[in-house]
Design an enzyme around this catalytic site. Structure first.
Site, PDB file in Angstrom:
ATOM      1  N   GLU A  73       0.829  -1.203   0.000  1.00 42.60           N
ATOM      2  CA  GLU A  73       0.000   0.000   0.000  1.00 42.60           C
ATOM      3  C   GLU A  73       0.868   1.260   0.000  1.00 42.60           C
ATOM      4  O   GLU A  73       0.548   2.249  -0.665  1.00 42.60           O
ATOM      5  CB  GLU A  73      -0.933   0.008   1.208  1.00 42.60           C
ATOM      6  CG  GLU A  73      -2.002  -1.064   1.191  1.00 42.60           C
ATOM      7  CD  GLU A  73      -1.535  -2.361   1.807  1.00 42.60           C
ATOM      8  OE1 GLU A  73      -0.312  -2.521   1.996  1.00 42.60           O
ATOM      9  OE2 GLU A  73      -2.388  -3.218   2.089  1.00 42.60           O
TER      10      GLU A  73
ATOM     11  N   ASN B  60      -0.299  -9.984  -5.638  1.00 48.37           N
ATOM     12  CA  ASN B  60      -0.220  -8.999  -6.712  1.00 48.37           C
ATOM     13  C   ASN B  60       0.714  -9.462  -7.839  1.00 48.37           C
ATOM     14  O   ASN B  60       1.913  -9.644  -7.617  1.00 48.37           O
ATOM     15  CB  ASN B  60       0.268  -7.669  -6.122  1.00 48.37           C
ATOM     16  CG  ASN B  60       0.462  -6.601  -7.168  1.00 48.37           C
ATOM     17  OD1 ASN B  60      -0.106  -6.668  -8.248  1.00 48.37           O
ATOM     18  ND2 ASN B  60       1.263  -5.604  -6.843  1.00 48.37           N
ATOM     19  N   PRO B  61       0.199  -9.633  -9.073  1.00 49.47           N
ATOM     20  CA  PRO B  61       1.044 -10.098 -10.180  1.00 49.47           C
ATOM     21  C   PRO B  61       1.699  -8.976 -10.972  1.00 49.47           C
ATOM     22  O   PRO B  61       2.417  -9.240 -11.941  1.00 49.47           O
ATOM     23  CB  PRO B  61       0.034 -10.829 -11.075  1.00 49.47           C
ATOM     24  CG  PRO B  61      -1.220 -10.016 -10.922  1.00 49.47           C
ATOM     25  CD  PRO B  61      -1.225  -9.535  -9.473  1.00 49.47           C
ATOM     26  N   LEU B  62       1.455  -7.724 -10.597  1.00 41.81           N
ATOM     27  CA  LEU B  62       1.931  -6.613 -11.416  1.00 41.81           C
ATOM     28  C   LEU B  62       3.446  -6.455 -11.355  1.00 41.81           C
ATOM     29  O   LEU B  62       4.085  -6.126 -12.363  1.00 41.81           O
ATOM     30  CB  LEU B  62       1.238  -5.318 -10.984  1.00 41.81           C
ATOM     31  CG  LEU B  62      -0.284  -5.315 -11.185  1.00 41.81           C
ATOM     32  CD1 LEU B  62      -0.894  -4.048 -10.615  1.00 41.81           C
ATOM     33  CD2 LEU B  62      -0.637  -5.479 -12.657  1.00 41.81           C
ATOM     34  N   GLU B  63       4.047  -6.676 -10.177  1.00 42.65           N
ATOM     35  CA  GLU B  63       5.492  -6.519 -10.058  1.00 42.65           C
ATOM     36  C   GLU B  63       6.240  -7.502 -10.960  1.00 42.65           C
ATOM     37  O   GLU B  63       7.155  -7.087 -11.695  1.00 42.65           O
ATOM     38  CB  GLU B  63       5.926  -6.655  -8.596  1.00 42.65           C
ATOM     39  CG  GLU B  63       5.516  -5.467  -7.738  1.00 42.65           C
ATOM     40  CD  GLU B  63       5.993  -5.597  -6.300  1.00 42.65           C
ATOM     41  OE1 GLU B  63       6.457  -6.699  -5.933  1.00 42.65           O
ATOM     42  OE2 GLU B  63       5.899  -4.608  -5.552  1.00 42.65           O
TER      43      GLU B  63
ATOM     44  N   PRO C 120       9.026 -16.645   0.824  1.00 43.06           N
ATOM     45  CA  PRO C 120       7.770 -16.712   1.592  1.00 43.06           C
ATOM     46  C   PRO C 120       7.218 -15.327   1.900  1.00 43.06           C
ATOM     47  O   PRO C 120       7.974 -14.364   2.070  1.00 43.06           O
ATOM     48  CB  PRO C 120       8.182 -17.426   2.886  1.00 43.06           C
ATOM     49  CG  PRO C 120       9.499 -18.057   2.587  1.00 43.06           C
ATOM     50  CD  PRO C 120      10.158 -17.189   1.578  1.00 43.06           C
ATOM     51  N   ARG C 121       5.905 -15.248   1.980  1.00 43.24           N
ATOM     52  CA  ARG C 121       5.263 -13.970   2.316  1.00 43.24           C
ATOM     53  C   ARG C 121       5.652 -13.534   3.716  1.00 43.24           C
ATOM     54  O   ARG C 121       5.764 -12.345   3.997  1.00 43.24           O
ATOM     55  CB  ARG C 121       3.737 -14.124   2.204  1.00 43.24           C
ATOM     56  CG  ARG C 121       2.939 -12.863   2.549  1.00 43.24           C
ATOM     57  CD  ARG C 121       3.219 -11.756   1.559  1.00 43.24           C
ATOM     58  NE  ARG C 121       2.422 -10.575   1.842  1.00 43.24           N
ATOM     59  CZ  ARG C 121       2.736  -9.637   2.736  1.00 43.24           C
ATOM     60  NH1 ARG C 121       3.854  -9.768   3.440  1.00 43.24           N
ATOM     61  NH2 ARG C 121       1.976  -8.601   2.938  1.00 43.24           N
TER      62      ARG C 121
END
Length: 439
Positions: A68, A337-340, A270-271
């Protein structure tokens, strides 16, 4: 839930916060001991300021965590270009680091006060923001009602409403309306998000697209990347990033299935890095040799898995490969999020549970830059295909670049929506004597 019951529920929430307030100190001390709070600045979580309020108009931005924070940075810079001061609050140590590295002295950073009336009241009385802008899905009842009482415009940008959150709020429509009607404006990521916010009581709603598309690609340390790429040499690589429980085991299975065909290096990020000790033990038990980022281990030819156990270095890990599996999608609903990875030149694989990023995945899949897999076996086939088929991999990567380019525009749409709120503040700021405005 009736309107009366909604008001009673909000009153009970506020009173509960007041009752819990005396226990904030021990609670924050425990979190600081675990590394989850900045011990030197924990009073900020109780609403105590650690910086001076500047003279002139001030907008309060809040972004919960790294994603964010990165998304709103271009918007914050647009606000600062209009001579309006910004206080940015975040909820994590890592997001505070990102704010400092990318914004420096452009903003005042504070840790967000807990959603307890004494803390919020103290924060608002000191900072006296002219407007409050929150990112994505930050809905805090006490904060919203206290801002509403002071008639401070509050705006939600890059707003999204997940399936789960919408279902939960829909069970309590009067409570949702009592909160969402306080929002002066909601700038939603998609038509579906916009419709859901309207259904829950938000009055002024518009769609902008996803601000994350208009951000810069994640940063990285060039010498570190160069060093790792030299160590990797001619080996093929693929990455499983932002993984959740179970997905690291799936990545290990994929590595084992492919090892007889390719001398590949598997990168797992890992997240939640605090799980990495347990993940390494699981990998070692399966006979895999593990290197870890925090240990600065060498990526020698016999290393099977490179464990990315740091936060804030996704730009490094994604630049080490051209094939990325996005986690929280095989066994957990929601996706990541797949944008990166699309921005950084990766062909994208994902499980089917991507509800939280539905629109982005639909665009990427339609363009041909993202493919969904049902299970570990299908993931292994997808990784093998992309590692061994240069043309297919390159086609997906190029499609990702085009998709991201076509999705841009959210920043301009958001700024346009904010103009009725920020233009008067900009005029006021520019009419003030410079010495006072910069005070």
């Amino acid at each position: 839930m009736s309107s009366l019951r909604a008001r009673l529920a909000l009153s009970a929430y506020r009173l509960g916060g007041i009752a819990l307030y005396p226990f904030i100190g021990p609670y924050l001390a425990v979190r600081a001991a675990k590394g989850k709070e900045d011990g030197a600045r924990k009073l900020e979580r109780s609403g105590y300021a650690s910086a001076n309020r500047p003279q002139g108009p001030l907008i309060w931005f809040h972004a919960a965590s790294v994603g964010e924070t990165s998304a709103v940075i271009p918007l914050i810079r647009e606000i600062r270009r209009r001579d309006i001061h910004v206080i940015l609050t975040t909820g994590t140590i890592t997001s505070a680091k990102v704010a400092h590295e990318r914004l420096g002295e452009e903003v005042i950073h504070q840790y967000v006060p807990l959603d307890l009336k004494p803390a919020i009241k103290r924060f608002l009385e000191y900072w006296q923001p002219d407007c409050a802008i929150f990112a994505e899905s930050e809905i805090w009842p006490t904060t919203i009602t206290e801002l509403g009482r002071r008639r401070i415009p509050q705006i939600l940008v890059n707003a999204r409403m997940s399936d789960r959150s919408f279902a939960r709020w829909s069970k309590h429509p009067s409570l949702a309306e009592a909160l969402f009607e306080n929002l002066a404006l909601v700038v939603a990521q998609s038509d579906l998000d916009a419709e859901r916010f309207r259904d829950l009581g938000a009055v002024q709603v518009l769609k902008s697209g996803n601000l994350k598309v208009d951000t810069d690609a994640p940063s990285y340390d060039a010498p570190t990347l160069a060093g790792y790429m030299k160590q990797i040499g001619n080996r093929k690589t693929w990455a499983a990033v932002s993984t959740f429980e179970g997905e690291e085991g799936a990545a290990a299975s994929v590595h084992a299935l492919l090892k007889e065909h390719n001398s590949q290096l598997t990168i797992i990020v890992p997240r939640h890095p605090e799980r990495c000790d347990a993940i390494e033990a699981m990998l070692v038990e399966q006979g895999l040799k593990v290197a870890r980022r925090t240990r600065n281990d060498i990526l020698s030819a016999d290393v099977d898995v490179f464990l990315g156990d740091t936060i804030g270095e996704m730009g490094l890990y994604l630049r080490m490969t051209e094939v990325a599996f996005m986690g929280k999608s095989l066994f957990n609903e929601g996706g990541q999020n797949p944008l990166e990875p699309a921005m950084l030149g990766c062909a994208i694989l994902t499980g089917g549970h991507v509800q939280n990023f539905r629109d982005a995945y639909q665009v990427l899949a339609r363009r041909g830059s993202a493919r969904m897999v049902r299970d570990t076996e299908m993931l292994a086939r997808g990784v093998h295909y992309l590692l061994t088929n240069d043309t297919a991999r390159r086609t997906m990567i190029d499609a990702g670049f085009v998709a991201v380019h076509d999705m841009r525009g959210a920043l301009a749409a958001t700024v346009k929506g904010l103009e009725p709120y920020i233009n008067p503040l900009s005029v006021k700021a520019r009419l003030m004597p410079k010495t006072m405005a910069n005070g």
